[in-house]
Enzyme design. Structure first.
Site, short mmCIF file in Angstrom:
data_model
loop_
_atom_site.label_atom_id
_atom_site.label_comp_id
_atom_site.label_asym_id
_atom_site.label_seq_id
_atom_site.Cartn_x
_atom_site.Cartn_y
_atom_site.Cartn_z
N HIS A 447 37.64 -80.90 19.59
CA HIS A 447 37.82 -81.05 18.14
C HIS A 447 36.81 -82.02 17.55
O HIS A 447 36.15 -82.80 18.25
CB HIS A 447 39.26 -81.49 17.80
CG HIS A 447 39.63 -82.85 18.33
ND1 HIS A 447 39.33 -84.02 17.67
CD2 HIS A 447 40.29 -83.22 19.46
CE1 HIS A 447 39.79 -85.05 18.37
NE2 HIS A 447 40.38 -84.60 19.46
N CYS A 466 42.17 -85.34 24.66
CA CYS A 466 41.35 -84.25 24.14
C CYS A 466 39.88 -84.66 24.13
O CYS A 466 39.54 -85.82 24.34
CB CYS A 466 41.81 -83.86 22.74
SG CYS A 466 43.37 -82.95 22.72
#
Length: 579
Positions: A447, A466
């Site tokens: 992301h 992440c």
């Protein structure tokens, strides 16, 4: 995995006694055939793992695979040499009983007892059968280790979820009957992702270590352009040993000051070790230089094992993230087309090593906050500050995804998933303006991030697990269908609405943990083991770089085999295979 080699050699002796007892019978009985001797040899070993051996020899019609009336075949000799040279692949030759196999074959063909009669023939056949089965076991074990790795990844890495697509050892054995042992095993080792350069680097660094390694800089030493201290000469020798500086034979060069040539060499060293590139020797650079060559050899061997845990074929189009290099590389049609820095998980919130397939991209994403983060980090702040959720753009939703009153959120409701906490889309959202989804059990994805300044740091462990990408618009343009222009991507990122876009085809994504690798041009890179996985792997491998004094006279053994075959031409050995 096979039994530890130190406990296998006595087994050969025990089984030989059992087989001899079964085969010898009374002195006057006719000796059993080679096929019978093989069958008895195989049945003498118990254990489920031996069902594989049964299958192999049934497919062979009960005949020897490696041995003939002329002695060991050329393929048997090729296998022995491969096993003796296993350290070239970062594998320990003693694991495959290389020396024990040589001794077994010597006993079967060179030092076979003289005489005649059923008892002597039975002993001869028992030794030949034992040697043939031992060679088959060694091939299967070595082929498996070479293609799949010696260890089960999750048992030692803790988080490595990458499915392999390797050819089975039995299939490789069948292939070796057609293509030869050398060709089969050489092609069986992983050929993707610069495995061959890494293997070459291992052997190059081993030669450096065998020559005595490199000198170390004294503690506290710092050096920069223009310095003329005695440590500059040590630095020259250190960088020449690792190939960062062209070695010069003249003694005059060792007395030269810290000049442009040294500055360029230090910069190259720093790039290879993931250090800030300054051209000057600071504390971190000195510490990296003082890691011994022997230690670097062990580090390279560990990462060769990790390479064997990967699929042989990563695909033509895929995304590869090396967690410890904090870097993403994108490949199209088998060629690298993009690379960029990334941010990975903190040391106590580690990014898991795994593989999955990217399916869609989300513009204007919500951040569905993991339960542990919601309970441990956000809930206490919300309790102490009633406006905390609103001020930070958070909202509470129920199981159906409907927004509910924040008062319904407590630790029990979060634990039961009655409610969830999420961050609303916007420029300050922790996921940035776009996320790249490959649904998985680890709740990890790629992301954007509003914290762009973190990409300027060399060590980038700041996420909750992440992976944050530095150039999200460029990356989105790479993975989305061709009709997504740069302008269209930017418009979608800047829009107020949430938008999900499916990919034309699923894109493999590999998040992999490597602390050493090599590039096709031979440049060798090392990184710090920030998650602490290397020591456990090293312990499990039981120091794979042990190099016992075995296989040192394999060529003379082959010569002994040739002489024995010549002496016995048409003699008892030929008779054993024809009766």
């Amino acid at each position: 995995m096979s039994t530890h080699p130190s406990r296998q050699i006595p087994v050969f002796l025990i089984v030989s006694i059992i087989v001899l007892g079964i085969l010898s019978g009374c002195h006057d009985a006719a000796p059993p055939s080679i096929e019978k001797a093989l069958d008895v040899e195989i049945r003498a070993y118990d254990g489920e793992r031996d069902s594989l051996i049964h299958r192999v020899y049934r497919a062979q019609g009960g005949q020897p695979i490696w041995l003939t009336k002329e002695g060991p075949t050329n393929e048997a000799r090729a296998l022995l040499r491969q096993l003796c040279e296993a350290p070239k692949e970062g594998l320990p030759r003693e694991r495959y009983n290389a020396q024990a196999l040589i001794d077994t074959l010597r006993a079967a063909f060179v030092d076979m007892p003289a005489g005649s009669g059923a008892r002597v023939d039975s002993l001869r056949r028992a030794r030949i059968a034992g040697a043939d089965v031992a060679l088959t076991r060694a091939f299967l074990t070595y082929a498996r280790d070479l293609t799949e790795g010696r260890l089960e990844p999750n048992a030692v890495q803790g988080s490595w979820n990458v499915e392999q697509d390797r050819v089975s050892p039995v299939d490789l054995l069948d292939r070796s009957r057609q293509d030869g042992v050398n060709s089969t095993l050489d092609n069986a080792s992983a050929q993707h992702l610069d495995y061959a350069p890494l293997r070459d680097a291992l052997n190059r660094y081993r030669r450096i270590a065998d020559r005595g390694g490199w000198p170390t800089l004294p503690d506290g030493t710092t050096l920069a352009s223009g310095d003329t201290t005695g440590a500059v000469a040590v630095l020259r020798d250190r960088l020449a040993a690792s190939g960062d500086l062209q070695r010069r034979d003249s003694t005059q060069s060792r007395s030269m000051p810290y000049g442009a040539d040294l500055e360029r060499a230090v910069e190259q060293f720093q790039r290879r070790h993931g250090l800030p590139v300054s051209g000057a020797v600071d504390d971190d650079t000195r510490q990296a230089m003082n890691v011994s060559a022997h230690e670097r050899v062990r580090q390279l061997a560990l990462n060769l094992e990790r390479h064997r845990w990967l699929p042989e074929n990563l695909g033509q189009d895929f995304i590869f993230v090396n967690i410890m290099d904090f870097r993403l590389n994108a490949y199209s049609d088998g060629a690298e087309t993009m690379e960029m820095p990334v941010i990975v998980g903190e040391r106590d919130k580690q990014t898991t090593a795994f593989a999955d397939t990217m399916q869609y991209v989300v513009f204007g994403p919500y951040w569905n906050i993991p339960r542990e983060i919601a309970i441990e980090e956000i809930l206490p702040k919300a309790k102490s500050n009633p406006s905390y959720l609103k001020d930070n753009n958070y909202e509470v939703v129920n199981a159906a995804g409907d927004v509910v009153d924040a008062s319904l959120m407590d630790e029990e409701s979060l634990q039961r998933y009655d409610v969830r906490l999420r961050e609303k889309p916007g420029p300050t959202n922790s996921l940035g303006l776009v996320k790249f989804m490959f649904p998985n059990d680890h709740d990890i994805y790629l992301h954007d991030t509003p914290a762009d300044h973190l990409f300027q740091r060399k060590t980038r462990t700041y996420s909750h697990g992440c992976v944050r990408v530095e150039r999200p618009a460029e990356f989105a343009r790479h993975v989305l269908p061709d009709d997504w222009s740069e302008r269209r991507v930017r418009d979608a990122m800047d829009a107020d609405e949430r938008k999900r876009v499916s990919l034309d085809h699923r894109l493999p994504v590999y998040l992999i943990y490597l602390t050493a690798w090599a590039e096709p041009d031979g440049a060798v890179h090392f990184r710090r083991d920030l998650y602490g996985h290397d020591p456990k792997l090293r312990t499990a491998l039981d120091e794979p770089e042990r190099r016992p004094a075995s296989c040192t006279r394999i060529d003379s053994f082959f010569e002994d085999l040739d002489r024995a075959a010549e002496r016995n031409r048409g003699g008892w050995l030929a008779q054993l295979f024809t009766r």
